[in-house]
Design a protein around this motif. Structure first.
Motif, short mmCIF file in Angstrom:
data_model
loop_
_atom_site.label_atom_id
_atom_site.label_comp_id
_atom_site.label_asym_id
_atom_site.label_seq_id
_atom_site.Cartn_x
_atom_site.Cartn_y
_atom_site.Cartn_z
N GLY A 15 4.99 3.27 3.91
CA GLY A 15 4.21 2.82 2.74
C GLY A 15 4.42 3.74 1.55
N GLY A 21 1.53 7.05 -1.63
CA GLY A 21 2.78 7.51 -1.02
C GLY A 21 3.78 8.01 -2.05
N LEU A 74 6.74 -3.00 11.12
CA LEU A 74 6.70 -3.92 12.27
C LEU A 74 8.09 -4.09 12.90
N ALA A 93 1.55 3.21 5.50
CA ALA A 93 1.78 1.77 5.37
C ALA A 93 0.57 1.02 5.88
N VAL A 96 -4.44 -3.27 2.30
CA VAL A 96 -5.56 -2.40 1.95
C VAL A 96 -6.77 -3.10 1.29
N GLY A 141 -6.63 7.85 6.90
CA GLY A 141 -7.88 7.19 7.28
C GLY A 141 -8.56 6.69 6.01
N PHE A 230 -9.57 9.23 3.07
CA PHE A 230 -9.63 9.23 1.61
C PHE A 230 -10.83 8.42 1.15
N PHE A 231 -11.53 8.95 0.13
CA PHE A 231 -12.53 8.15 -0.57
C PHE A 231 -11.77 7.37 -1.65
N1 NAD Z 1 -6.03 4.30 -2.49
C1 NAD Z 1 -7.19 4.55 -1.91
O1 NAD Z 1 -8.23 4.70 -2.57
C2 NAD Z 1 -7.29 4.69 -0.42
C3 NAD Z 1 -8.54 4.99 0.15
C4 NAD Z 1 -8.63 5.11 1.52
C5 NAD Z 1 -7.50 4.97 2.32
N2 NAD Z 1 -6.31 4.65 1.75
C6 NAD Z 1 -5.15 4.47 2.63
O2 NAD Z 1 -4.05 5.20 2.10
C7 NAD Z 1 -2.83 4.50 2.38
C8 NAD Z 1 -2.05 4.28 1.09
O3 NAD Z 1 -2.85 3.47 0.22
P1 NAD Z 1 -2.40 3.11 -1.26
O4 NAD Z 1 -3.60 3.12 -2.11
O5 NAD Z 1 -1.23 3.91 -1.64
O6 NAD Z 1 -1.99 1.59 -1.05
P2 NAD Z 1 -0.77 0.76 -1.69
O7 NAD Z 1 -1.08 -0.67 -1.43
O8 NAD Z 1 -0.49 1.20 -3.08
O9 NAD Z 1 0.46 1.24 -0.78
C9 NAD Z 1 0.67 0.74 0.51
C10 NAD Z 1 2.18 0.55 0.68
O10 NAD Z 1 2.42 0.06 2.00
C11 NAD Z 1 3.46 -0.89 1.91
N3 NAD Z 1 3.41 -1.78 3.06
C12 NAD Z 1 2.57 -2.81 3.31
N4 NAD Z 1 2.89 -3.40 4.46
C13 NAD Z 1 3.95 -2.71 4.97
C14 NAD Z 1 4.74 -2.86 6.12
N5 NAD Z 1 4.54 -3.85 7.00
N6 NAD Z 1 5.75 -1.99 6.33
C15 NAD Z 1 6.03 -1.00 5.44
N7 NAD Z 1 5.31 -0.84 4.31
C16 NAD Z 1 4.28 -1.68 4.09
C17 NAD Z 1 3.22 -1.61 0.59
O11 NAD Z 1 4.39 -2.27 0.11
C18 NAD Z 1 2.77 -0.47 -0.30
O12 NAD Z 1 3.86 0.09 -1.00
C19 NAD Z 1 -3.22 3.22 3.10
O13 NAD Z 1 -3.10 3.45 4.48
C20 NAD Z 1 -4.69 3.03 2.73
O14 NAD Z 1 -5.39 2.35 3.74
C21 NAD Z 1 -6.17 4.50 0.39
#
Ligand code: NAD
Length: 403
Positions: A15, A21, A74, A93, A96, A141, A230-231
């Motif tokens: 991700g 990321g 996957l 990944a 969300v 998380g 993360f919050f």
């Molecule tokens: N941003 C926040 O506030 C927040 C808060 C709590 C937890 N998180 C966690 O942090 C992580 C990153 O979140 P983010 O905000 O960067 O989200 P985001 O949606 O910007 O990034 C997630 C990335 O995962 C990729 N992805 C989705 N399905 C996939 C797959 N099958 N295989 C490979 N890549 C895949 C997407 O293309 C995307 O680039 C996630 O696990 C999310 O649950 C984020």
């Protein structure tokens, strides 16, 4: 940063083309790591993608120094290849969207649960080859696992946890969480990692499982694993066109399109927003610190604000004179208040959030104003009721998840 043999350690971020990321990739590249990303460029997050998945253009913000492998967690082969030669794995990944997870149950289970399972089996294959053990597995998380945070009852004078609010209470538009013993309105308290999970959405359930699967795998096979909860993170590169994602991005997208952000309930829900830069600092510490294997940490700013205040703060930072629209509607599964206790991260990770909310919002606003040409032309803007946020709310309504 170097391994004992003089090579820079290689990190895989699943991700890694997403919001958190890509920022972590930049930080680790600066710190001397080699960075590989495995990301399927999900069109919901990366709208520059062709919906048929044929045109997989990476987002322009990705550093050319990082090695992007376009593929899904996957896909066993893509995972095995992406794991070659890495010593650190960061598992980000995921799909969300909290609200969306209530009705796209198969998709959330598939990507978040099955994707984690495929990654762990790939790691297991690697672990069996001599000399290819990981120095760290880091998993994202989420605060969503807490549901309602911790509370204080001013009537009873004790701390309380709450099972949340009943549908009947929400329909009466009685927003605050009530004490089960004396009926008083509970006051939010900082929530630490020992609070038992209270899973209010399929997203929360899958995030809890992702975290626990990685920690269990770490214990079983001796892989040093750390989970960071993360919050609400905010900052440049949030997916503005994805109405199922972070609240700051959703509100900003609405404000820039000339629409009032729609705020649920009375807008006084309290949250902790953390800058992406503080998140990536915490991630680097979680990768590098010794002696924290098997632990879980909240990552937040320690500053709190209400959701309505957030909308106002963003409008100020963007210089858009639009007040939030307080809908007095609710979404099922939303926590009333959840604010963070970050003392474990301070003590064990040496984490000290540095970005003040006002500064972080200014940075977000500067980036947002550079993005606005990609948003709809004002003359061709759809009416307020058909904006991206409104469409997402309409979907929830269709499933009876809002009232
Ligand atoms: N941003 C926040 O506030 C927040 C808060 C709590 C937890 N998180 C966690 O942090 C992580 C990153 O979140 P983010 O905000 O960067 O989200 P985001 O949606 O910007 O990034 C997630 C990335 O995962 C990729 N992805 C989705 N399905 C996939 C797959 N099958 N295989 C490979 N890549 C895949 C997407 O293309 C995307 O680039 C996630 O696990 C999310 O649950 C984020």
């Amino acid at each position: 940063m170097s391994t004992g043999n003089g090579h820079a350690p290689r990190v895989l971020i699943t991700g890694g083309a997403g919001f958190l990321g890509s920022h972590l990739a930049d930080r680790l590249l600066n710190a001397g790591y080699q960075v590989r990303l495995l990301d399927n460029l999900d069109p919901q997050v990366h709208p520059q993608m062709d919906a048929t998945f044929q045109d997989r253009r990476p987002p322009a913000y990705l550093s050319p120094e990082s090695e992007l492998r376009v593929g899904s967690v996957l896909d066993e082969r893509a995972v095995a290849q992406a794991l070659e030669g890495v010593t650190v794995v960061v598992h980000f990944a995921a799909v969300v969207g909290v609200g969306q997870s209530h009705y796209q149950i198969a998709r959330y289970s598939q990507v978040n649960l099955q994707g984690t399972a495929v990654l762990l089996e790939g790691l297991l294959q690697r672990q069996r080859q001599p000399g290819s053990g990981l120095s760290r597995l880091l998993v994202a998380g989420s605060m969503s696992v807490y549901g309602e945070g911790r509370y204080w009852c001013p009537g009873c004078g004790v701390s309380r946890t709450s099972a949340g609010r009943s549908l009947a209470q929400l329909r009466r538009k009685q927003w605050e969480v009530l004490c089960g013993a004396c009926g008083a309105e509970l006051e939010p308290q900082p929530t630490d990692e020992s609070k038992p999970p209270q899973l209010g959405s399929m997203y929360a359930l899958t995030k809890h499982a992702q975290e626990q699967m990685c920690l269990l795998f770490g214990r079983t096979y001796g892989v040093p694993t750390v989970a960071l909860r993360f919050f609400n993170a905010y900052g440049p590169r949030q997916a503005l066109t994805n109405p199922y994602t972070g609240v700051a991005a959703v509100f900003a997208g609405e404000l820039l399109a000339g629409r009032r952000p729609q705020v649920f309930e009375d807008g006084r829900q309290r949250r902790d927003l953390v800058s992406v830069h503080d998140v990536t600092t915490a991630c680097q510490a979680a990768i590098e610190r010794a002696g924290i294997e098997g632990e879980t940490f909240n990552i937040a700013s320690g500053e709190t604000l209400t959701v309505a205040e957030l909308a106002e703060e963003l409008a100020r930072a963007l210089d858009v004179p639009l007040q939030p629209f307080i809908t007095r509607h609710f979404r099922q599964g939303d926590a009333r208040h959840c604010i963070a206790d970050i003392s474990a991260a301070r003590a064990r990770l040496g984490f000290a959030p540095r970005v003040r909310l006002a500064d972080g919002m200014r940075e977000l606003a500067t980036w947002l104003s550079q993005q606005s040409p990609r948003l709809p032309d004002p003359a061709r803007r759809p009416p307020a009721a058909s904006g991206a946020q409104a469409r997402a709310i309409q979907e929830l309504r269709g499933f009876g998840l809002t009232g």
